[in-house]
Enzyme design. Structure first.
Site, short mmCIF file in Angstrom:
data_model
loop_
_atom_site.label_atom_id
_atom_site.label_comp_id
_atom_site.label_asym_id
_atom_site.label_seq_id
_atom_site.Cartn_x
_atom_site.Cartn_y
_atom_site.Cartn_z
CG LEU A 166 97.05 30.18 28.68
CD1 LEU A 166 97.67 29.80 27.34
CD2 LEU A 166 98.13 30.24 29.77
CG HIS A 169 99.26 33.28 31.31
ND1 HIS A 169 97.94 33.35 31.68
CD2 HIS A 169 99.92 32.80 32.39
CE1 HIS A 169 97.80 32.91 32.92
NE2 HIS A 169 98.99 32.58 33.38
P1 AMP Z 1 100.38 31.30 36.46
O1 AMP Z 1 99.61 30.65 35.36
O2 AMP Z 1 99.56 32.21 37.31
O3 AMP Z 1 101.20 30.31 37.26
O4 AMP Z 1 101.42 32.26 35.77
C1 AMP Z 1 102.31 31.78 34.80
C2 AMP Z 1 103.30 32.87 34.47
O5 AMP Z 1 102.61 34.02 33.98
C3 AMP Z 1 104.12 33.35 35.69
O6 AMP Z 1 105.45 33.60 35.28
C4 AMP Z 1 103.42 34.63 36.06
O7 AMP Z 1 104.25 35.54 36.74
C5 AMP Z 1 103.02 35.16 34.70
N1 AMP Z 1 101.92 36.11 34.82
C6 AMP Z 1 100.73 35.92 35.45
N2 AMP Z 1 99.99 37.04 35.41
C7 AMP Z 1 100.71 37.97 34.74
C8 AMP Z 1 100.50 39.33 34.37
N3 AMP Z 1 99.38 39.98 34.68
N4 AMP Z 1 101.49 39.97 33.69
C9 AMP Z 1 102.64 39.32 33.37
N5 AMP Z 1 102.90 38.04 33.69
C10 AMP Z 1 101.96 37.37 34.36
#
Ligand code: AMP
Length: 288
Positions: A41, A45
């Site tokens: 995270l 996140h």
């Molecule tokens: P992940 O762990 O990469 O599958 O991401 C989980 C959630 O966090 C997804 O909804 C992503 O779009 C969101 N997320 C990942 N990176 C970012 C970021 N830099 N800014 C905002 N949301 C993010």
């Protein structure tokens, strides 16, 4: 100064116990928010979790590196995993419930049902990662059924993913409200991503070119440029100056339909790109 620890997150690893807990939560009339993640995270996140804590009385964060969304030559085995640090970071935000299932808990040996969206998921990242959205929709659909949240929160960083999930919710009547939050960036503009951990110092510097080219494109549109060709030509030119960066795609698309646009409509067009920085695949996008 040490940061205040509000509470230890309550961790569940099996579906049945989580559901028992959520039955009680619903009996108390509490609104449930879901934030699906693959862990490792970062602030991106955590912004989603903060929003969830504002919107609902029960926040379920899931941490699951979903094997079904990785291709055979992708980074499933090396994907960063750090449960202890993740739980600490979540505990500082407030009272959250964390669901961390093992692979066997989510996919029984004879698992054979998938969710496949046939339009929005086929372009952009769907071209180079043909298995990706099928895996994402299958796991998100499962999480919706397991948690039955009132709202679910996703990041605009993965714009195509958010659009495809929204489409699944509409097409299959999942009855959950989808909230999408803006991309959280590092100070130098790089979009936060768990995969940024893979970057060496030199690669990290070159990776800045992605967000820089997006900001440049936005600037062009603010100056009155409406031609997609001109914007894409500039972005391609900027990225080509970086030895380690290889563009996978750069496209101007409609924010909702994800259809390619020839003319940019300010507020309605999105510039999305994916690129390799050496062996690390990164994506980013900006609303023009
Ligand atoms: P992940 O762990 O990469 O599958 O991401 C989980 C959630 O966090 C997804 O909804 C992503 O779009 C969101 N997320 C990942 N990176 C970012 C970021 N830099 N800014 C905002 N949301 C993010």
């Amino acid at each position: 100064m040490t940061e205040t620890v509000f509470s230890e997150p309550q961790v569940f690893r099996d579906i049945a116990t989580l559901q028992q807990h959520l039955t009680e939560v619903r009996q108390e009339g509490r609104k449930v928010a879901l934030v699906p993640t693959m862990g490792a995270l970062h602030e991106g996140h955590l912004a989603l979790v903060r929003k969830a804590l504002k919107e609902a009385q029960e926040v379920v964060v899931t941490i699951f590196v979903n094997p079904k969304q990785f291709g055979p030559n992708e980074d499933l085995a090396s994907y960063p995993r750090d449960e202890e640090t993740d739980l600490k970071a979540l505990g500082k935000l407030g009272k959250v419930t964390v669901f961390i299932p093992g692979v066997e808990e989510m996919y029984s040996g004879d698992f054979s049902t998938f969710v496949d969206e046939a339009q929005l998921s086929k372009g952009l990242c769907g071209v180079s990662r043909p298995q990706f959205f099928r895996g994402v929709l299958t796991i998100v659909g499962k999480l919706f059924n397991i948690v039955r949240p009132d709202i679910a929160i996703f990041g605009q960083k993965d714009a195509q993913q958010a659009a495809v999930i929204q489409k699944m919710v509409r097409d299959l009547h999942f009855g959950v409200e989808i909230i999408t939050l803006p991309t959280v960036r590092e100070e130098d503009g790089l979009a936060m991503s768990s995969r940024n951990q893979y970057l060496s110092k030199a690669q990290r510097e070159e990776a800045q070119a992605l967000s820089k080219s997006l900001f440049e494109a936005k600037e062009m549109v603010e100056q009155g440029v409406r031609s997609t060709d001109r914007v894409i030509a500039e972005v391609t030119h900027l990225l080509a100056q970086h030895r380690r960066v290889r563009l996978i795609y750069a496209q101007v698309i409609d924010t909702e339909t994800l259809e390619p646009c020839r003319e940019i409509v300010p507020g309605q067009s999105l510039l999305a790109l994916a690129a390799w920085v050496d062996q690390v695949r990164l994506i980013d996008n900006i609303r023009l």
